[in-house]
Scaffold this motif. Structure first.
Motif, PDB file in Angstrom:
ATOM      1  N   GLY A  63      51.299  19.048  49.502  1.00  0.00           N
ATOM      2  CA  GLY A  63      52.568  18.341  49.481  1.00  0.00           C
ATOM      3  C   GLY A  63      53.695  19.263  49.892  1.00  0.00           C
ATOM      4  N   SER A  64      54.920  18.851  49.640  1.00  0.00           N
ATOM      5  CA  SER A  64      56.089  19.620  50.050  1.00  0.00           C
ATOM      6  C   SER A  64      56.311  20.823  49.136  1.00  0.00           C
ATOM      7  N   PHE A  65      56.832  21.897  49.738  1.00  0.00           N
ATOM      8  CA  PHE A  65      57.216  23.090  48.984  1.00  0.00           C
ATOM      9  C   PHE A  65      58.722  23.316  49.061  1.00  0.00           C
ATOM     10  N   ARG A  66      59.470  22.291  49.415  1.00  0.00           N
ATOM     11  CA  ARG A  66      60.915  22.440  49.563  1.00  0.00           C
ATOM     12  C   ARG A  66      61.600  22.813  48.247  1.00  0.00           C
ATOM     13  N   GLN A  67      60.993  22.450  47.127  1.00  0.00           N
ATOM     14  CA  GLN A  67      61.588  22.809  45.832  1.00  0.00           C
ATOM     15  C   GLN A  67      60.894  24.005  45.188  1.00  0.00           C
ATOM     16  N   GLY A  68      60.075  24.680  45.985  1.00  0.00           N
ATOM     17  CA  GLY A  68      59.479  25.911  45.495  1.00  0.00           C
ATOM     18  C   GLY A  68      57.988  26.001  45.733  1.00  0.00           C
ATOM     19  N   ALA A  69      57.491  27.233  45.614  1.00  0.00           N
ATOM     20  CA  ALA A  69      56.067  27.500  45.771  1.00  0.00           C
ATOM     21  C   ALA A  69      55.701  28.708  44.932  1.00  0.00           C
ATOM     22  N   ASN A  70      54.494  28.688  44.411  1.00  0.00           N
ATOM     23  CA  ASN A  70      53.995  29.776  43.574  1.00  0.00           C
ATOM     24  C   ASN A  70      52.854  30.465  44.318  1.00  0.00           C
ATOM     25  N   PHE A  71      53.015  31.763  44.569  1.00  0.00           N
ATOM     26  CA  PHE A  71      52.014  32.537  45.305  1.00  0.00           C
ATOM     27  C   PHE A  71      51.198  33.438  44.380  1.00  0.00           C
ATOM     28  N   ALA A  72      51.492  33.413  43.079  1.00  0.00           N
ATOM     29  CA  ALA A  72      50.800  34.273  42.121  1.00  0.00           C
ATOM     30  C   ALA A  72      49.323  33.923  42.038  1.00  0.00           C
ATOM     31  N   VAL A  73      48.499  34.954  41.844  1.00  0.00           N
ATOM     32  CA  VAL A  73      47.051  34.770  41.704  1.00  0.00           C
ATOM     33  C   VAL A  73      46.553  35.653  40.561  1.00  0.00           C
ATOM     34  N   ALA A  74      45.750  35.084  39.697  1.00  0.00           N
ATOM     35  CA  ALA A  74      45.157  35.869  38.613  1.00  0.00           C
ATOM     36  C   ALA A  74      44.408  37.063  39.190  1.00  0.00           C
ATOM     37  N   GLY A  75      44.616  38.223  38.592  1.00  0.00           N
ATOM     38  CA  GLY A  75      43.942  39.428  39.044  1.00  0.00           C
ATOM     39  C   GLY A  75      44.659  40.179  40.137  1.00  0.00           C
ATOM     40  N   ALA A  76      45.829  39.694  40.584  1.00  0.00           N
ATOM     41  CA  ALA A  76      46.536  40.335  41.693  1.00  0.00           C
ATOM     42  C   ALA A  76      47.100  41.694  41.301  1.00  0.00           C
ATOM     43  N   PHE A  77      47.114  42.596  42.263  1.00  0.00           N
ATOM     44  CA  PHE A  77      47.701  43.924  42.100  1.00  0.00           C
ATOM     45  C   PHE A  77      49.077  43.974  42.749  1.00  0.00           C
ATOM     46  N   ALA A  78      49.851  44.983  42.384  1.00  0.00           N
ATOM     47  CA  ALA A  78      51.053  45.293  43.154  1.00  0.00           C
ATOM     48  C   ALA A  78      50.626  45.949  44.464  1.00  0.00           C
ATOM     49  N   ARG A  79      49.869  47.047  44.340  1.00  0.00           N
ATOM     50  CA  ARG A  79      49.400  47.767  45.528  1.00  0.00           C
ATOM     51  C   ARG A  79      48.216  47.041  46.157  1.00  0.00           C
ATOM     52  N   ASP A  80      47.866  47.458  47.373  1.00  0.00           N
ATOM     53  CA  ASP A  80      46.743  46.850  48.078  1.00  0.00           C
ATOM     54  C   ASP A  80      45.450  47.004  47.273  1.00  0.00           C
ATOM     55  N   ALA A  81      44.612  46.002  47.318  1.00  0.00           N
ATOM     56  CA  ALA A  81      43.376  46.010  46.532  1.00  0.00           C
ATOM     57  C   ALA A  81      42.453  47.163  46.908  1.00  0.00           C
ATOM     58  N   SER A  82      42.588  47.705  48.111  1.00  0.00           N
ATOM     59  CA  SER A  82      41.707  48.793  48.550  1.00  0.00           C
ATOM     60  C   SER A  82      41.827  50.027  47.655  1.00  0.00           C
ATOM     61  N   PHE A  83      42.958  50.177  46.949  1.00  0.00           N
ATOM     62  CA  PHE A  83      43.129  51.321  46.048  1.00  0.00           C
ATOM     63  C   PHE A  83      42.152  51.274  44.870  1.00  0.00           C
ATOM     64  N   TYR A  84      41.600  50.112  44.583  1.00  0.00           N
ATOM     65  CA  TYR A  84      40.818  49.926  43.355  1.00  0.00           C
ATOM     66  C   TYR A  84      39.344  49.621  43.614  1.00  0.00           C
ATOM     67  N   ARG A  85      38.950  49.579  44.874  1.00  0.00           N
ATOM     68  CA  ARG A  85      37.573  49.177  45.177  1.00  0.00           C
ATOM     69  C   ARG A  85      36.557  50.278  44.930  1.00  0.00           C
ATOM     70  N   ASP A  86      37.019  51.523  44.744  1.00  0.00           N
ATOM     71  CA  ASP A  86      36.083  52.608  44.449  1.00  0.00           C
ATOM     72  C   ASP A  86      35.885  52.814  42.952  1.00  0.00           C
ATOM     73  N   ILE A  87      36.517  51.981  42.139  1.00  0.00           N
ATOM     74  CA  ILE A  87      36.369  52.114  40.682  1.00  0.00           C
ATOM     75  C   ILE A  87      35.045  51.484  40.262  1.00  0.00           C
ATOM     76  N   PRO A  88      34.188  52.225  39.578  1.00  0.00           N
ATOM     77  CA  PRO A  88      32.894  51.677  39.169  1.00  0.00           C
ATOM     78  C   PRO A  88      33.044  50.368  38.391  1.00  0.00           C
ATOM     79  N   LEU A  89      32.131  49.469  38.589  1.00  0.00           N
ATOM     80  CA  LEU A  89      32.021  48.193  37.875  1.00  0.00           C
ATOM     81  C   LEU A  89      33.046  47.153  38.315  1.00  0.00           C
ATOM     82  N   VAL A  90      34.318  47.523  38.401  1.00  0.00           N
ATOM     83  CA  VAL A  90      35.344  46.512  38.695  1.00  0.00           C
ATOM     84  C   VAL A  90      35.712  46.439  40.167  1.00  0.00           C
ATOM     85  N   GLY A  91      35.321  47.454  40.948  1.00  0.00           N
ATOM     86  CA  GLY A  91      35.701  47.492  42.355  1.00  0.00           C
ATOM     87  C   GLY A  91      35.404  46.217  43.135  1.00  0.00           C
TER      88      GLY A  91
END
Length: 361
Positions: free
Chosen positions: A100-128
């Motif tokens: 539908g229309s987004f003229r009155q707003g839109a939400n871009f938030a996503v559960a699990g989102a980082f501030a920095r690029d996700a590539s910074f965290y992909r080398d972390i064991p288990l959660v990468g």
């Protein structure tokens, strides 16, 4: 199983009207970026695309207000929902799940989102492997790709966004929470300035698009969440705050982030004197409730979860088979292991609205 349940929460991380002390300036729309504290349904689309389990798409999520799961990581509305209601705007629709229309707003938030690029965290064991490409930079690109459907030409867009309210975050909790599974606190503290710089840069980016009011929330006290209390207990009693019972070092990490963020926001404000760049305190309202729950209408076990009982049984998380749900969610601060109840978000939203109304650069 215990770890998988905990990682799900990291990804997803009272009656009476919300009213501020002064009339709220009227805005024509709300544009929101962030993670699970503000996601109104994008996680349903993103998680499905990656064949990941999404507890927030199952009951009892959404039970209090919507009567069914909506992708919100709560029993009902989030702070962004209460703010939209107070402004007389529709609940901010998820950009990936709304037809539908987004003229009155839109939400871009996503559960699990980082501030920095996700590539910074992909080398972390288990959660990468769970570090999905939904960071602040990605969300800004989604916003920019949506612009042609909102306004044109460029001059019209400037005027359109002048009348919009922007929320940049909350970002940061996932940057730190994921890192706890592979780095020590000293290592994590070392990249807090970079996380904060990413947030302030994103704030300036929406200002260049025409934003005149940008609210930048800090992060909540990480040491109080039932999930972190269960996963990272301190062997030393001195590791807990005697006043609140929260983990000191994790709360100190949040305080450090928030301090640097406030300094960064002041610098952005100095550069853009015709723009309101507003810090929204996410830490103090939670501490208020933890320290004085009954005074604020919370009567449940304040450092326990209403749904899933993470402090007792992390193998039966909210939205999973065997999960339990408290009788009165409005009496609890935490809905699941890392997210808040509708009652808590109502209290948070009230404080943020007062801050927006009373802001003076």
């Amino acid at each position: 199983m215990k770890l998988l349940c905990a990682l799900s929460v990291l990804l997803l991380a009272s009656a009476g009207a919300v009213s501020s002390s002064l009339p709220v300036r009227r805005y024509g729309s709300i544009f929101n970026f962030g993670d699970s504290f503000a996601d109104t349904g994008n996680d349903v689309v993103v998680f499905a695309a990656h064949s990941l389990a999404n507890p927030s798409s199952r009951p009892p999520y959404g039970m209090t207000f919507f009567g069914h799961p909506t992708g919100r990581n709560s029993n009902g509305r989030l702070a962004i929902d209460f703010i939209a209601e107070e402004l007389g705007l529709p609940l901010v629709p998820p950009s990936l799940a709304h037809n539908g229309s987004f003229r009155q707003g839109a939400n871009f938030a996503v559960a699990g989102a980082f501030a920095r690029d996700a590539s910074f965290y992909r080398d972390i064991p288990l959660v990468g492997p769970l570090a999905l490409n939904t960071s602040s930079g990605v969300q800004l690109r989604w916003f920019e790709s949506l612009k042609p459907s909102l306004c044109h030409p460029a001059q019209e867009c400037k005027g359109f966004f002048h009348k919009a309210l922007f929320f940049m975050g909350e970002f940061g909790v996932n940057d730190y929470s994921f890192s706890l599974f592979g780095k020590n606190l000293s290592q994590i503290r070392s990249f807090v300035p970079d996380v904060v710089k990413t947030i302030s840069t994103a704030t300036e980016r929406v200002i260049t698009q025409g934003a005149k009011t940008v609210v930048v929330p800090g992060i909540p006290p990480m040491g109080c969440s039932p999930l972190n209390l269960a996963m990272f207990p301190s062997a030393d009693p001195a590791g807990y705050d005697p006043r609140a019972g929260c983990l000191k070092q994790l709360n100190d990490l949040a305080i450090y982030h928030n301090s640097l963020l406030q300094e960064a926001i002041k610098k952005v404000q100095t550069k853009h004197r015709d723009v309101k760049v507003i810090y929204a305190d996410f830490f103090s309202p939670i501490i208020d409730i933890v320290v004085s729950p009954q005074k604020l209408g919370f009567r449940g076990e304040i450092l326990s979860s209403c749904c899933g009982k993470y402090n007792f049984n992390v193998s039966a998380g909210c939205g999973m088979p065997g999960a339990t749900v408290c009788q009165d969610p409005s009496s609890y601060l935490y809905w699941d292991g890392g997210h808040f109840t509708e009652a808590a978000y109502r209290y948070i939203a009230k404080g943020w609205l007062n801050t927006i109304n009373n802001y003076h650069a």
